[in-house]
Design an enzyme around this catalytic site. Structure first.
Site, PDB file in Angstrom:
ATOM      1  CG  ASP A   1      -0.101  -0.265   2.618  1.00 37.07           C
ATOM      2  OD1 ASP A   1       1.127  -0.377   2.356  1.00 37.07           O
ATOM      3  OD2 ASP A   1      -0.915  -0.060   3.463  1.00 37.07           O
TER       4      ASP A   1
ATOM      5  CE  LYS B   1       1.718   5.064  14.081  1.00 33.82           C
ATOM      6  NZ  LYS B   1       0.269   4.658  13.710  1.00 33.82           N
TER       7      LYS B   1
ATOM      8  CG  ASP C   1       0.736   4.150   4.097  1.00 32.48           C
ATOM      9  OD1 ASP C   1      -0.190   3.735   3.634  1.00 32.48           O
ATOM     10  OD2 ASP C   1       1.175   4.064   5.268  1.00 32.48           O
TER      11      ASP C   1
END
Length: 234
Positions: A107, A158, A213
């Site tokens: 992806d 993150k 992405d």
């Protein structure tokens, strides 16, 4: 050259678009997303592909077949239950013919020079090379910390704050010895379980080209807009 594309995910963040087709078949200007990824690699000399499939695998097989009509050779490694990125790689081990193999998330699209990445991998003499790219906002991805010798020293989680940094671009060169050591028939994440155990043994190949992405609707829409302006992808 041989490449393995991880194309077995359900694409839950893209529902309802992925309720009837796998994410890699989402249409972009009349062709599936995966077509552009395969064509881009083919134009750089990759002629053999392993597609690691799972969710709605038959639809991918029906479109691409053995690859002949696209000028490549395609074989399929099908998982009967979700195996994660590492498990899918292990499941495809029997089809890997070379010492090192390119592995890509199905992806992502990343404008990478395959031959230069292979030369870098050979020069670094480490079992894994990860293609990393710079983004201005790492909050969605997390950061890859790299030392001055281009060796990966840490994967940072993150953060909610928006800041720039290198991220995992979803393309790897992996030595077959690493794959041999993976456990069979188990769900394994390359990103969360395998790579963190190999800190100091992975090289970072810095990629300056386009990266996207399509895992979220906004970026899928952006790729549909971008594709019309860059002829090399068609």
């Amino acid at each position: 050259m041989q490449a393995l594309i991880l194309a077995g995910g359900r694409g839950t963040r893209m529902r309802p678009l992925t309720d009837k087709i796998p994410k890699v078949l989402l249409p972009v200007d009349g062709k599936p997303f995966l077509f552009y990824l395969i064509n881009f690699l083919k134009n750089q000399g990759v002629k053999e592909f392993i597609l690691a499939v799972g969710y709605k695998a038959q639809k991918i097989k029906d479109y691409f077949g053995n690859g002949e009509k696209f000028g490549v050779k395609i074989v399929y490694s099908e998982e009967k239950k979700p195996l994660g990125t590492g498990g899918a790689l292990k499941n495809a081990e029997r089809y890997i013919r070379h010492r090192d193999i390119f592995v890509l998330n199905g992806d992502i699209f990343i404008d990478v020079n395959i031959k230069k990445m292979a030369e870098f991998h050979k020069k670094m003499k480490l079992p894994i090379t990860i293609g990393v790219c710079w983004v201005n906002d790492i909050s969605r991805y997390g950061r890859v910390a790299i030392n001055k010798k281009n060796v990966i020293m840490k994967f940072e989680e993150k953060k909610f704050t928006k800041e720039g940094g290198f991220i995992n671009g979803g393309i790897y060169l992996i030595n077959k010895k690493i794959i041999k050591d993976l456990p069979s028939n188990r769900n394994i994440s390359l990103e969360k379980e395998v790579f963190p155990q190999l800190i100091g043994q992975m090289a970072a190949f810095k990629i300056k080209g386009y990266f996207i992405d399509i895992g979220i609707p906004q970026d899928y829409q952006k790729f549909q807009e971008d594709i019309k302006d860059i002829k090399i992808w068609n």
